[in-house]
Design a protein around this motif. Structure first.
Motif, short mmCIF file in Angstrom:
data_model
loop_
_atom_site.label_atom_id
_atom_site.label_comp_id
_atom_site.label_asym_id
_atom_site.label_seq_id
_atom_site.Cartn_x
_atom_site.Cartn_y
_atom_site.Cartn_z
N LYS A 63 -91.06 12.10 33.46
CA LYS A 63 -91.32 11.48 32.15
C LYS A 63 -90.62 10.12 32.00
N ASP A 64 -89.39 10.02 32.51
CA ASP A 64 -88.68 8.75 32.42
C ASP A 64 -89.36 7.66 33.25
N VAL B 150 -78.83 13.62 32.91
CA VAL B 150 -79.89 14.52 33.32
C VAL B 150 -79.71 15.89 32.68
N ALA B 151 -80.76 16.36 32.06
CA ALA B 151 -80.74 17.66 31.37
C ALA B 151 -80.60 18.81 32.35
N TYR C 196 -84.28 15.37 39.50
CA TYR C 196 -84.66 14.16 38.75
C TYR C 196 -85.25 13.12 39.72
N ALA D 238 -85.83 21.23 34.68
CA ALA D 238 -85.42 20.24 33.67
C ALA D 238 -85.25 18.86 34.29
N GLY D 239 -84.57 18.80 35.43
CA GLY D 239 -84.36 17.51 36.08
C GLY D 239 -85.66 16.89 36.55
N ILE E 275 -77.73 7.41 32.90
CA ILE E 275 -78.80 8.42 32.84
C ILE E 275 -78.14 9.78 32.79
N GLU F 68 -88.80 17.44 35.44
CA GLU F 68 -89.64 17.01 34.32
C GLU F 68 -89.09 15.73 33.69
N GLN F 69 -87.77 15.63 33.58
CA GLN F 69 -87.18 14.42 33.01
C GLN F 69 -87.42 13.21 33.91
N ASN G 213 -80.13 19.59 39.13
CA ASN G 213 -80.93 18.81 38.19
C ASN G 213 -80.98 17.34 38.58
#
Length: 347
Positions: A188-189, A344-345, A150, A181-182, A342, A184-185, A146
């Motif tokens: 978006k961030d 990370v999901a 990111y 998940a990583g 940070i 997309e985050q 992830n």
């Protein structure tokens, strides 16, 4: 300990640290000397096998490194289509019975088989990549996918002009959810206005999600039709199809696991591979082999993350440096992940 070996620097930060074909798939044995008793590292590949230019090939690089360093006999063995846990168990059993040590299952699918086989061969060290298996003689080699993803998302958000990027997952399983998940985050961030179009190729590995470039190509083409101009694939061999589609459409692809810009089989498409989210599977495999060689086998769970340089992002493509603000944004994101600011999901 098989022999005294000189200390070397392991490329990743570890916390505290001629086989015949069988019914379970073809194998290849490699011998540094012909002393039949001097058997070392053996790996059993995940779906897609050797030649995927990604996950499995990274493990093979670790095996080659160990063979060169320690001069012992190694072995690597291919999976078969539609195989069962029993097939995997037979494969691992065959390697352990012949005296290979350590024996590594490349991929989470080896979990049930490894748990069963490791208990039967307590004097052999086993390793599994991308899964946690409990056992006194098992080393679980897991990664912060992830975190690398990111960083890939940060780059995608900086590189897109259409404000739409894509993610292609090979199989809809928790491991690949970490990549999504990583990514997309990170997108978006970096730029909340950027849309992420995500798709999984199959629900199970048996359906070819990790081994079908044609499926990857079709998925990427669908995302490109939706205006995605950067596509990231966490799909093993299927990712080659994603990269091919990106090159044909003259958009950016982001590779995975290995630095795919440097892979010979992908040389035709290399100019379209902006970067790759890296996992140092090579280093993790070698680290386990070295621990056995030194007589201090690793066991338990070992996590390779950004802080330990176990994951990261490649910058081999000169075009990477030309993406406005990308390098600075990646360095800032790295610092934030490492210092904990940070989070990370994983889902």
């Amino acid at each position: 300990m098989r022999r005294t070996s000189r200390l070397i620097r392991v490329a990743v930060g570890v916390a505290s640290l001629a086989l015949a074909a069988t019914a379970c798939g073809g194998t290849s044995g490699e011998s540094g000397d012909d002393g039949g008793d001097d058997k070392g590292l053996a790996i059993a590949y995940d779906v897609g096998g050797k030649g995927d230019q990604s996950f499995n090939d990274a493990a093979y690089a670790g095996l080659e490194r160990a063979k060169k360093e320690f001069g012992y006999t190694t072995a690597d063995i291919e999976p078969t289509d539609g195989e069962t846990d029993a097939d995997k168990e037979q494969r691992l059993t065959s390697l352990a019975k012949q005296g290979y040590d350590p024996v590594i299952g490349v991929g989470f699918a080896y979990g049930p088989a490894m748990k069963a086989v490791a208990a039967k061969y307590p004097d052999t060290t086993f390793g599994i990549v991308d899964s946690v298996v409990e056992g006194k003689n098992v080393a679980s080699l897991v990664f912060a996918e992830n975190e690398a993803s990111y960083l890939a998302g940060v780059v995608a958000a900086k590189a897109t002009k259409s404000k739409t990027v894509g993610f292609v997952g090979g199989v809809d399983v928790p491991l690949i959810h970490k990549f999504q998940a990583g990514y997309e985050q990170g997108v978006k961030d970096t730029d909340p206005k950027v849309k992420v179009v995500s798709q999984y190729l199959t629900q199970t590995a048996e359906e070819g999600g990790f081994s079908s470039p044609d499926k990857g190509k079709a998925a990427a083409e669908g995302q490109i039709e939706k205006k995605a101009d950067v596509v990231y694939a966490a799909a093993g061999l299927s990712g080659q199809g994603v990269i091919e589609a990106a090159a044909k459409a003259k958009i950016w692809a982001i590779g995975v696991d290995s630095d795919q810009y440097k892979q010979e089989a992908l040389a035709t498409y290399k100019d379209s591979i902006l970067t790759s989210a890296l996992k140092d599977i090579n280093g993790a495999v070698f680290a386990l082999a070295k621990s056995v060689e030194d007589g201090k086998p690793l066991t338990g769970t070992h996590t390779f993350d950004l802080k330990s340089d176990g994951v990261g992002l490649s910058d081999s493509n000169p075009k990477f440096a030309e993406v406005p603000g990308a390098e600075e944004a990646v360095e800032k994101a790295k610092a934030g992940i490492v210092d904990g600011s940070i989070k990370v999901a994983t889902e």
